[in-house]
Scaffold this motif. Structure first.
Motif, PDB file in Angstrom:
ATOM      1  N   LYS A   1       0.999  -1.198   0.000  1.00  0.00           N
ATOM      2  CA  LYS A   1       0.142  -0.018   0.022  1.00  0.00           C
ATOM      3  C   LYS A   1       1.017   1.485  -0.017  1.00  0.00           C
ATOM      4  O   LYS A   1       0.344   2.238  -0.521  1.00  0.00           O
ATOM      5  CB  LYS A   1      -0.897  -0.028   1.162  1.00  0.00           C
ATOM      6  CG  LYS A   1      -1.989  -0.989   0.838  1.00  0.00           C
ATOM      7  CD  LYS A   1      -2.875  -1.388   2.369  1.00  0.00           C
ATOM      8  CE  LYS A   1      -4.191  -2.190   2.105  1.00  0.00           C
ATOM      9  NZ  LYS A   1      -5.081  -2.360   3.334  1.00  0.00           N
ATOM     10  N   VAL A   2       2.156   1.404   0.542  1.00  0.00           N
ATOM     11  CA  VAL A   2       3.124   2.360   0.565  1.00  0.00           C
ATOM     12  C   VAL A   2       3.395   2.523  -0.986  1.00  0.00           C
ATOM     13  O   VAL A   2       3.452   3.614  -1.522  1.00  0.00           O
ATOM     14  CB  VAL A   2       4.172   2.055   1.286  1.00  0.00           C
ATOM     15  CG1 VAL A   2       5.304   3.107   1.115  1.00  0.00           C
ATOM     16  CG2 VAL A   2       3.842   2.173   2.891  1.00  0.00           C
TER      17      VAL A   2
ATOM     18  N   HIS B   1       7.626   4.518   6.304  1.00  0.00           N
ATOM     19  CA  HIS B   1       8.197   5.879   6.213  1.00  0.00           C
ATOM     20  C   HIS B   1       9.387   5.761   5.300  1.00  0.00           C
ATOM     21  O   HIS B   1       9.605   6.446   4.509  1.00  0.00           O
ATOM     22  CB  HIS B   1       8.541   6.567   7.558  1.00  0.00           C
ATOM     23  CG  HIS B   1       7.207   7.023   8.180  1.00  0.00           C
ATOM     24  ND1 HIS B   1       6.784   7.026   9.302  1.00  0.00           N
ATOM     25  CD2 HIS B   1       6.356   8.047   7.528  1.00  0.00           C
ATOM     26  CE1 HIS B   1       5.768   7.749   9.582  1.00  0.00           C
ATOM     27  NE2 HIS B   1       5.377   8.099   8.436  1.00  0.00           N
ATOM     28  N   PHE B   2      10.185   4.730   5.708  1.00  0.00           N
ATOM     29  CA  PHE B   2      11.617   4.765   5.066  1.00  0.00           C
ATOM     30  C   PHE B   2      11.430   4.464   3.367  1.00  0.00           C
ATOM     31  O   PHE B   2      11.847   5.111   2.515  1.00  0.00           O
ATOM     32  CB  PHE B   2      12.551   3.761   5.471  1.00  0.00           C
ATOM     33  CG  PHE B   2      13.483   3.262   4.811  1.00  0.00           C
ATOM     34  CD1 PHE B   2      14.624   3.795   4.998  1.00  0.00           C
ATOM     35  CD2 PHE B   2      13.570   2.372   3.563  1.00  0.00           C
ATOM     36  CE1 PHE B   2      16.088   3.426   4.298  1.00  0.00           C
ATOM     37  CE2 PHE B   2      14.632   1.960   3.129  1.00  0.00           C
ATOM     38  CZ  PHE B   2      15.849   2.437   3.012  1.00  0.00           C
ATOM     39  N   LEU B   3      10.505   3.607   3.162  1.00  0.00           N
ATOM     40  CA  LEU B   3      10.134   3.243   1.588  1.00  0.00           C
ATOM     41  C   LEU B   3       9.488   4.225   0.989  1.00  0.00           C
ATOM     42  O   LEU B   3       9.466   4.716  -0.182  1.00  0.00           O
ATOM     43  CB  LEU B   3       9.300   2.074   1.685  1.00  0.00           C
ATOM     44  CG  LEU B   3       8.816   1.403   0.261  1.00  0.00           C
ATOM     45  CD1 LEU B   3      10.254   1.179  -0.595  1.00  0.00           C
ATOM     46  CD2 LEU B   3       8.067   0.427   0.281  1.00  0.00           C
ATOM     47  N   PHE B   4       8.411   4.977   1.764  1.00  0.00           N
ATOM     48  CA  PHE B   4       7.607   5.887   1.192  1.00  0.00           C
ATOM     49  C   PHE B   4       8.652   7.252   0.669  1.00  0.00           C
ATOM     50  O   PHE B   4       8.521   7.607  -0.232  1.00  0.00           O
ATOM     51  CB  PHE B   4       6.520   6.675   2.153  1.00  0.00           C
ATOM     52  CG  PHE B   4       5.589   7.895   1.879  1.00  0.00           C
ATOM     53  CD1 PHE B   4       4.716   7.728   0.685  1.00  0.00           C
ATOM     54  CD2 PHE B   4       5.826   9.077   2.296  1.00  0.00           C
ATOM     55  CE1 PHE B   4       4.015   8.573   0.280  1.00  0.00           C
ATOM     56  CE2 PHE B   4       5.196  10.248   1.804  1.00  0.00           C
ATOM     57  CZ  PHE B   4       4.362   9.932   0.856  1.00  0.00           C
ATOM     58  N   VAL B   5       9.594   7.625   1.856  1.00  0.00           N
ATOM     59  CA  VAL B   5      10.101   8.769   1.281  1.00  0.00           C
ATOM     60  C   VAL B   5      11.291   8.622   0.194  1.00  0.00           C
ATOM     61  O   VAL B   5      11.350   9.517  -0.719  1.00  0.00           O
ATOM     62  CB  VAL B   5      10.972   9.348   2.662  1.00  0.00           C
ATOM     63  CG1 VAL B   5      12.114  10.070   2.388  1.00  0.00           C
ATOM     64  CG2 VAL B   5      10.105  10.025   3.689  1.00  0.00           C
ATOM     65  N   ASN B   6      11.756   7.272   0.311  1.00  0.00           N
ATOM     66  CA  ASN B   6      12.752   7.048  -0.915  1.00  0.00           C
ATOM     67  C   ASN B   6      12.018   6.852  -2.175  1.00  0.00           C
ATOM     68  O   ASN B   6      12.822   7.284  -3.267  1.00  0.00           O
ATOM     69  CB  ASN B   6      13.483   5.838  -0.527  1.00  0.00           C
ATOM     70  CG  ASN B   6      14.776   6.101   0.601  1.00  0.00           C
ATOM     71  OD1 ASN B   6      15.404   6.897   0.229  1.00  0.00           O
ATOM     72  ND2 ASN B   6      14.428   5.532   1.913  1.00  0.00           N
ATOM     73  N   LEU B   7      11.069   6.459  -2.127  1.00  0.00           N
ATOM     74  CA  LEU B   7      10.346   6.325  -3.524  1.00  0.00           C
ATOM     75  C   LEU B   7       9.845   7.638  -4.005  1.00  0.00           C
ATOM     76  O   LEU B   7       9.611   7.663  -5.103  1.00  0.00           O
ATOM     77  CB  LEU B   7       8.970   5.337  -3.227  1.00  0.00           C
ATOM     78  CG  LEU B   7       9.483   3.848  -3.205  1.00  0.00           C
ATOM     79  CD1 LEU B   7       8.221   2.837  -3.010  1.00  0.00           C
ATOM     80  CD2 LEU B   7      10.406   3.346  -4.461  1.00  0.00           C
ATOM     81  N   ILE B   8       9.707   8.632  -3.341  1.00  0.00           N
ATOM     82  CA  ILE B   8       9.302  10.071  -3.910  1.00  0.00           C
ATOM     83  C   ILE B   8      10.476  10.922  -3.676  1.00  0.00           C
ATOM     84  O   ILE B   8      10.290  12.128  -4.038  1.00  0.00           O
ATOM     85  CB  ILE B   8       7.880  10.663  -3.132  1.00  0.00           C
ATOM     86  CG1 ILE B   8       8.421  10.715  -1.555  1.00  0.00           C
ATOM     87  CG2 ILE B   8       6.736   9.505  -3.170  1.00  0.00           C
ATOM     88  CD1 ILE B   8       7.176  11.631  -0.888  1.00  0.00           C
ATOM     89  N   MET B   9      11.507  10.455  -3.463  1.00  0.00           N
ATOM     90  CA  MET B   9      12.880  11.155  -3.299  1.00  0.00           C
ATOM     91  C   MET B   9      13.030  12.041  -4.399  1.00  0.00           C
ATOM     92  O   MET B   9      13.533  13.188  -4.473  1.00  0.00           O
ATOM     93  CB  MET B   9      13.880  10.317  -3.173  1.00  0.00           C
ATOM     94  CG  MET B   9      15.184  10.996  -2.763  1.00  0.00           C
ATOM     95  SD  MET B   9      14.949  12.150  -1.106  1.00  0.00           S
ATOM     96  CE  MET B   9      14.727  11.162  -0.089  1.00  0.00           C
ATOM     97  N   ALA B  10      12.685  11.696  -5.709  1.00  0.00           N
ATOM     98  CA  ALA B  10      13.050  12.741  -6.887  1.00  0.00           C
ATOM     99  C   ALA B  10      12.445  14.007  -6.751  1.00  0.00           C
ATOM    100  O   ALA B  10      12.810  14.958  -6.967  1.00  0.00           O
ATOM    101  CB  ALA B  10      12.608  11.857  -8.167  1.00  0.00           C
ATOM    102  N   LYS B  11      10.925  13.733  -6.123  1.00  0.00           N
ATOM    103  CA  LYS B  11      10.152  15.029  -6.307  1.00  0.00           C
ATOM    104  C   LYS B  11      10.726  15.871  -5.000  1.00  0.00           C
ATOM    105  O   LYS B  11      10.761  17.075  -5.120  1.00  0.00           O
ATOM    106  CB  LYS B  11       8.717  14.840  -6.086  1.00  0.00           C
ATOM    107  CG  LYS B  11       8.129  14.229  -7.263  1.00  0.00           C
ATOM    108  CD  LYS B  11       6.629  14.195  -7.171  1.00  0.00           C
ATOM    109  CE  LYS B  11       6.048  13.959  -8.417  1.00  0.00           C
ATOM    110  NZ  LYS B  11       4.476  14.154  -8.681  1.00  0.00           N
ATOM    111  N   ILE B  12      11.114  15.148  -3.713  1.00  0.00           N
ATOM    112  CA  ILE B  12      11.714  15.921  -2.828  1.00  0.00           C
ATOM    113  C   ILE B  12      13.124  16.703  -3.246  1.00  0.00           C
ATOM    114  O   ILE B  12      13.151  17.708  -3.030  1.00  0.00           O
ATOM    115  CB  ILE B  12      12.004  14.914  -1.757  1.00  0.00           C
ATOM    116  CG1 ILE B  12      10.697  14.332  -1.009  1.00  0.00           C
ATOM    117  CG2 ILE B  12      12.627  15.519  -0.478  1.00  0.00           C
ATOM    118  CD1 ILE B  12      11.000  13.559  -0.300  1.00  0.00           C
TER     119      ILE B  12
END
Length: 324
Positions: free
Chosen positions: A89-90, A138-149
Motif C-alpha cells: 500500500k505504501v 516511512h523509509f520506503l515512502f520517502v525514498n520512492l518519492i525522493m525525486a520530487k523531494i
C-alpha cells in the motif's frame, strides 16, 4: 530568536512565514487532535502553496482539511491515502504521488504518523508492526518519492521520533523480538523511534551533498489519541518499572505535558528554521538541537555506523535498494 519547550507552533509559523510561503508540504498522520493536525493547521497560516495530508483513512482527516480551508481559503489541501503498515500500500501511495503532474516538487516531508505500545503483531510482510509502521513504511515512502523531494530548492525531511528511543537500540539480530517470544511493547516502540533517528542521520549523510536537510525530533509528551488503546495507569506504571530496571535516570523525572500547539512546534522548527543548515541529521527537542546529557539522547540513536547498518537492514526488509 530563542525557542524552548513552551514555544508553540503558531508562534514559530509567525516568525518563519517567509520560509513557509509557497512551499509544498506533505505530512503523514494528521488525524484530528494529533500533533500532525496541529502542525498542518498552524503551518497553513504561513501561506504554503499546498498541504498534502497523508493518512490511512482519508475521511478521518476531513475536519482538518475543512479547518484549513475555512481559516486560510487560499491554501490548497490534498489528501493522500497512505497505509504505512503495508509495503504494497505504501508503493501504491507513492505511485499516486509520482503521477501528480501538477505537483512536480515537494519541499518538505514530515513523517509524523505512528503507533505506540501495541500488542505484538506482524505486518503483511512479516515485520513487527511498530517497526513496520513507524520506520519501514516511512523509509520506503520517502525514498520512492525522493525525486520530487530533491527537485525542491531547499528540500527537508523531518521524522518525528521520541525520547523513548532510550528504551531500545536496534535489535539487528531480531527486530521481531524472536517472533514475539520476548516481545515488550515499550521496547518495540523504543526500537522504532531509534530507527527514526538513525534514518534522518542516514539521509543527511547520503543526500546532504545534494541539498537535502533531514532531522529527527522528540515532540514532547502530548495528550492525543495515540495512547487511547492503553490502560494509562497500568501501562505507564509498567513503563516506569522498565526504566528503573534499565537504570534510566529519566525514571525519576516527572512527566511534563505539552499542548498540541507546543507539541507541533519542534516539527515546524525542523521543517523551516533556517539556522539548522549546519546541523544536518541532528536530533531536536524543544525547538533546539537536543543536548545529550540534559535531554536524553542515547548514543545508539546518533551513531553513523548504526545508521548505515540500519539502512542496509531496512533495504533488505523492503526488498529494494536505494543507492545515493
Amino acid at each position: 530568536m530563542t525557542y524552548n519547550a513552551q514555544t508553540g507552533a503558531s508562534q514559530l509559523v509567525a516568525d518563519l512565514a517567509a520560509d513557509i510561503k509557497d512551499k509544498v508540504i506533505l505530512i503523514t498522520g494528521p488525524s484530528p487532535g494529533s500533533i500532525g493536525a496541529a502542525f498542518a493547521e498552524a503551518v497553513a497560516a504561513g501561506q504554503p502553496a499546498l498541504i498534502i495530508l497523508a493518512t490511512r483513512n482519508p475521511s478521518k482527516v476531513e475536519p482538518v482539511s475543512q479547518s484549513i480551508a475555512s481559516a486560510h481559503p487560499s491554501v490548497k489541501v490534498r489528501t493522500l491515502e497512505l497505509d504505512l503498515g503495508s509495503l504494497e500500500k505504501v508503493r501504491r501511495a507513492t505511485d499516486d504521488v509520482n503521477s501528480w503532474a501538477d505537483v512536480p516538487v515537494i519541499d518538505v516531508v514530515v513523517n509524523n504518523a505512528g503507533i505506540m505500545a501495541v500488542p505484538f503483531e506482524l505486518s503483511p510482510e512479516g515485520v513487527e508492526s511498530q517497526f513496520a509502521t513507524n520506520h519501514l513504511g516511512h523509509f520506503l515512502f520517502v525514498n520512492l518519492i525522493m525525486a520530487k523531494i530533491l527537485a525542491a530548492r531547499a528540500p527537508r525531511v523531518v521524522i518525528v521520533a521520541s525520547d523513548a528511543h532510550r528504551l531500545q537500540s536496534i535489535r539487528f539480530g531480531g527486530v521481531n523480538f524472536d517472533d514475539g517470544k520476548v516481545y515488550n511493547k515499550w521496547l518495540a516502540y523504543g526500537q522504532s523511534k531509534t530507527a527514526n533517528m538513525l534514518t534522518a542521520l542516514a539521509l543527511a549523510n547520503k543526500l546532504g551533498k545534494r541539498g537535502l536537510l533531514a532531522f529527527s525530533l522528540h515532540p514532547g509528551v502530548i495528550l492525543t489519541h495515540l495512547a487511547d488503546h492503553l490502560d494509562a495507569q497500568k501501562e505507564f506504571a509498567d513503563l516506569h518499572a522498565l526504566e528503573v530496571t534499565q537504570g534510566n535516570r529519566e525514571a525519576k523525572d516527572e512527566m511534563k505535558f505539552k499542548t498540541p500547539d507546543q507539541g507541533a512546534a519542534t516539527s515546524v522548527y525542523a521543517a523551516f528554521y533556517p539556522g539548522l543548515k549546519d546541523h544536518n541529521g541532528a536530533y531536536l527537542q524543544d525547538c533546539q538541537v537536543a543536548d545529550p546529557w540534559t535531554q536524553c539522547v542515547r548514543p545508539w540513536g546518533t551513531d553513523p555506523v548504526e545508521a548505515e547498518m540500519l539502512w542496509k537492514l531496512t533495504e533488505e526488509l523492503a526488498g529494494q535498494e536505494f543507492s545515493y
